[in-house]
Design a protein around this motif. Sequence first.
Motif, PDB file in Angstrom:
ATOM      1  N   ILE A   1       0.842  -1.201   0.000  1.00 28.34           N
ATOM      2  CA  ILE A   1       0.000   0.000   0.000  1.00 28.34           C
ATOM      3  C   ILE A   1       0.878   1.252   0.000  1.00 28.34           C
ATOM      4  O   ILE A   1       0.595   2.215  -0.716  1.00 28.34           O
ATOM      5  CB  ILE A   1      -0.983  -0.014   1.184  1.00 28.34           C
ATOM      6  CG1 ILE A   1      -2.012  -1.133   0.980  1.00 28.34           C
ATOM      7  CG2 ILE A   1      -1.669   1.342   1.342  1.00 28.34           C
ATOM      8  CD1 ILE A   1      -2.929  -1.361   2.155  1.00 28.34           C
TER       9      ILE A   1
ATOM     10  N   GLY B   1       2.127   1.768  -3.429  1.00 29.57           N
ATOM     11  CA  GLY B   1       1.042   2.314  -4.240  1.00 29.57           C
ATOM     12  C   GLY B   1       0.830   3.789  -3.963  1.00 29.57           C
ATOM     13  O   GLY B   1       0.682   4.596  -4.885  1.00 29.57           O
ATOM     14  N   ASP B   2       0.856   4.175  -2.702  1.00 25.00           N
ATOM     15  CA  ASP B   2       0.673   5.587  -2.340  1.00 25.00           C
ATOM     16  C   ASP B   2       1.788   6.460  -2.907  1.00 25.00           C
ATOM     17  O   ASP B   2       1.540   7.572  -3.373  1.00 25.00           O
ATOM     18  CB  ASP B   2       0.616   5.741  -0.821  1.00 25.00           C
ATOM     19  CG  ASP B   2      -0.651   5.171  -0.199  1.00 25.00           C
ATOM     20  OD1 ASP B   2      -1.578   4.790  -0.939  1.00 25.00           O
ATOM     21  OD2 ASP B   2      -0.704   5.111   1.044  1.00 25.00           O
TER      22      ASP B   2
ATOM     23  N   GLN C   1       0.895   2.060 -12.001  1.00 25.97           N
ATOM     24  CA  GLN C   1       1.757   1.359 -11.056  1.00 25.97           C
ATOM     25  C   GLN C   1       1.106   1.281  -9.677  1.00 25.97           C
ATOM     26  O   GLN C   1       1.188   0.264  -8.994  1.00 25.97           O
ATOM     27  CB  GLN C   1       3.127   2.047 -10.953  1.00 25.97           C
ATOM     28  CG  GLN C   1       3.980   1.857 -12.178  1.00 25.97           C
ATOM     29  CD  GLN C   1       3.712   2.903 -13.261  1.00 25.97           C
ATOM     30  OE1 GLN C   1       2.711   3.607 -13.247  1.00 25.97           O
ATOM     31  NE2 GLN C   1       4.610   2.997 -14.213  1.00 25.97           N
ATOM     32  N   ALA C   2       0.451   2.372  -9.272  1.00 30.41           N
ATOM     33  CA  ALA C   2      -0.250   2.365  -7.988  1.00 30.41           C
ATOM     34  C   ALA C   2      -1.320   1.272  -7.968  1.00 30.41           C
ATOM     35  O   ALA C   2      -1.416   0.500  -7.008  1.00 30.41           O
ATOM     36  CB  ALA C   2      -0.871   3.735  -7.715  1.00 30.41           C
ATOM     37  N   GLN C   3      -2.088   1.197  -9.028  1.00 28.65           N
ATOM     38  CA  GLN C   3      -3.136   0.175  -9.130  1.00 28.65           C
ATOM     39  C   GLN C   3      -2.540  -1.228  -9.011  1.00 28.65           C
ATOM     40  O   GLN C   3      -3.120  -2.098  -8.366  1.00 28.65           O
ATOM     41  CB  GLN C   3      -3.875   0.312 -10.466  1.00 28.65           C
ATOM     42  CG  GLN C   3      -4.910   1.405 -10.492  1.00 28.65           C
ATOM     43  CD  GLN C   3      -6.153   0.975  -9.756  1.00 28.65           C
ATOM     44  OE1 GLN C   3      -6.617  -0.156  -9.881  1.00 28.65           O
ATOM     45  NE2 GLN C   3      -6.708   1.876  -8.973  1.00 28.65           N
TER      46      GLN C   3
ATOM     47  N   TYR D   1       0.118  -2.251  -7.371  1.00 23.82           N
ATOM     48  CA  TYR D   1       0.480  -2.601  -5.993  1.00 23.82           C
ATOM     49  C   TYR D   1      -0.734  -2.705  -5.081  1.00 23.82           C
ATOM     50  O   TYR D   1      -0.762  -3.540  -4.177  1.00 23.82           O
ATOM     51  CB  TYR D   1       1.541  -1.645  -5.453  1.00 23.82           C
ATOM     52  CG  TYR D   1       2.858  -1.939  -6.105  1.00 23.82           C
ATOM     53  CD1 TYR D   1       3.565  -3.090  -5.774  1.00 23.82           C
ATOM     54  CD2 TYR D   1       3.362  -1.120  -7.104  1.00 23.82           C
ATOM     55  CE1 TYR D   1       4.752  -3.401  -6.414  1.00 23.82           C
ATOM     56  CE2 TYR D   1       4.558  -1.429  -7.742  1.00 23.82           C
ATOM     57  CZ  TYR D   1       5.241  -2.571  -7.388  1.00 23.82           C
ATOM     58  OH  TYR D   1       6.417  -2.888  -8.023  1.00 23.82           O
ATOM     59  N   TYR D   2      -1.756  -1.886  -5.317  1.00 20.66           N
ATOM     60  CA  TYR D   2      -2.992  -2.054  -4.546  1.00 20.66           C
ATOM     61  C   TYR D   2      -3.616  -3.416  -4.862  1.00 20.66           C
ATOM     62  O   TYR D   2      -4.112  -4.106  -3.968  1.00 20.66           O
ATOM     63  CB  TYR D   2      -3.992  -0.937  -4.850  1.00 20.66           C
ATOM     64  CG  TYR D   2      -3.534   0.436  -4.413  1.00 20.66           C
ATOM     65  CD1 TYR D   2      -2.773   0.626  -3.264  1.00 20.66           C
ATOM     66  CD2 TYR D   2      -3.864   1.565  -5.156  1.00 20.66           C
ATOM     67  CE1 TYR D   2      -2.362   1.886  -2.866  1.00 20.66           C
ATOM     68  CE2 TYR D   2      -3.461   2.833  -4.765  1.00 20.66           C
ATOM     69  CZ  TYR D   2      -2.714   2.988  -3.617  1.00 20.66           C
ATOM     70  OH  TYR D   2      -2.309   4.237  -3.230  1.00 20.66           O
ATOM     71  N   GLN D   3      -3.578  -3.807  -6.133  1.00 21.46           N
ATOM     72  CA  GLN D   3      -4.126  -5.109  -6.527  1.00 21.46           C
ATOM     73  C   GLN D   3      -3.347  -6.247  -5.876  1.00 21.46           C
ATOM     74  O   GLN D   3      -3.937  -7.233  -5.429  1.00 21.46           O
ATOM     75  CB  GLN D   3      -4.116  -5.266  -8.055  1.00 21.46           C
ATOM     76  CG  GLN D   3      -4.720  -6.564  -8.548  1.00 21.46           C
ATOM     77  CD  GLN D   3      -6.161  -6.746  -8.103  1.00 21.46           C
ATOM     78  OE1 GLN D   3      -6.957  -5.818  -8.156  1.00 21.46           O
ATOM     79  NE2 GLN D   3      -6.509  -7.944  -7.684  1.00 21.46           N
TER      80      GLN D   3
ATOM     81  N   ARG E   1      -8.182   2.480  -1.541  1.00 19.37           N
ATOM     82  CA  ARG E   1      -7.149   3.127  -2.359  1.00 19.37           C
ATOM     83  C   ARG E   1      -7.338   2.768  -3.839  1.00 19.37           C
ATOM     84  O   ARG E   1      -7.184   3.606  -4.711  1.00 19.37           O
ATOM     85  CB  ARG E   1      -5.756   2.701  -1.914  1.00 19.37           C
ATOM     86  CG  ARG E   1      -5.341   3.182  -0.547  1.00 19.37           C
ATOM     87  CD  ARG E   1      -4.986   4.658  -0.558  1.00 19.37           C
ATOM     88  NE  ARG E   1      -3.994   5.027   0.424  1.00 19.37           N
ATOM     89  CZ  ARG E   1      -4.224   5.220   1.710  1.00 19.37           C
ATOM     90  NH1 ARG E   1      -5.426   5.057   2.199  1.00 19.37           N
ATOM     91  NH2 ARG E   1      -3.255   5.571   2.520  1.00 19.37           N
ATOM     92  N   GLN E   2      -7.673   1.506  -4.101  1.00 20.87           N
ATOM     93  CA  GLN E   2      -7.890   1.080  -5.482  1.00 20.87           C
ATOM     94  C   GLN E   2      -9.095   1.826  -6.084  1.00 20.87           C
ATOM     95  O   GLN E   2      -9.015   2.311  -7.220  1.00 20.87           O
ATOM     96  CB  GLN E   2      -8.101  -0.424  -5.553  1.00 20.87           C
ATOM     97  CG  GLN E   2      -8.172  -0.935  -6.987  1.00 20.87           C
ATOM     98  CD  GLN E   2      -8.355  -2.424  -7.028  1.00 20.87           C
ATOM     99  OE1 GLN E   2      -9.253  -2.951  -6.367  1.00 20.87           O
ATOM    100  NE2 GLN E   2      -7.518  -3.102  -7.783  1.00 20.87           N
TER     101      GLN E   2
ATOM    102  N   THR F   1      -8.230   5.483  -6.870  1.00 23.39           N
ATOM    103  CA  THR F   1      -7.257   5.670  -7.944  1.00 23.39           C
ATOM    104  C   THR F   1      -7.833   5.320  -9.318  1.00 23.39           C
ATOM    105  O   THR F   1      -7.390   5.876 -10.327  1.00 23.39           O
ATOM    106  CB  THR F   1      -6.003   4.805  -7.688  1.00 23.39           C
ATOM    107  OG1 THR F   1      -5.547   5.077  -6.366  1.00 23.39           O
ATOM    108  CG2 THR F   1      -4.892   5.140  -8.651  1.00 23.39           C
TER     109      THR F   1
END
Length: 86
Positions: free
Chosen positions: A42, A45-46, A56-58, A60-62, A77-78, A81
């Motif tokens: 997380i 992702g942040d 890229q954030a998506q 790592y949230y996934q 967070r997902q 974003t």
Amino acid sequence: NIPWESNFIAGWMLLRAGHPALAAAHFSEAVHVKPSAIAGLIGLGDAFVHLRLFDQAQFYYQKAIELEPKHELALQRQRDTTPLLY
């Protein structure tokens, strides 16, 4: 060998201080040391959100959601974003 916690805390402090690229490096190392730690995923992702690298954030949230499908923070967070991807 630097413990996971040191990298995570360094990443969080750098992110809060407005240095997301440096934070991403520490979160990345935290994830490398302990891939099962959702907090590191997380955090990474942040950091990417702050860098405006939403794909890229998506990712790592996934990965965090794959480890714990009902993790509320990762899910939120997902969702937050997703509209920023396009």
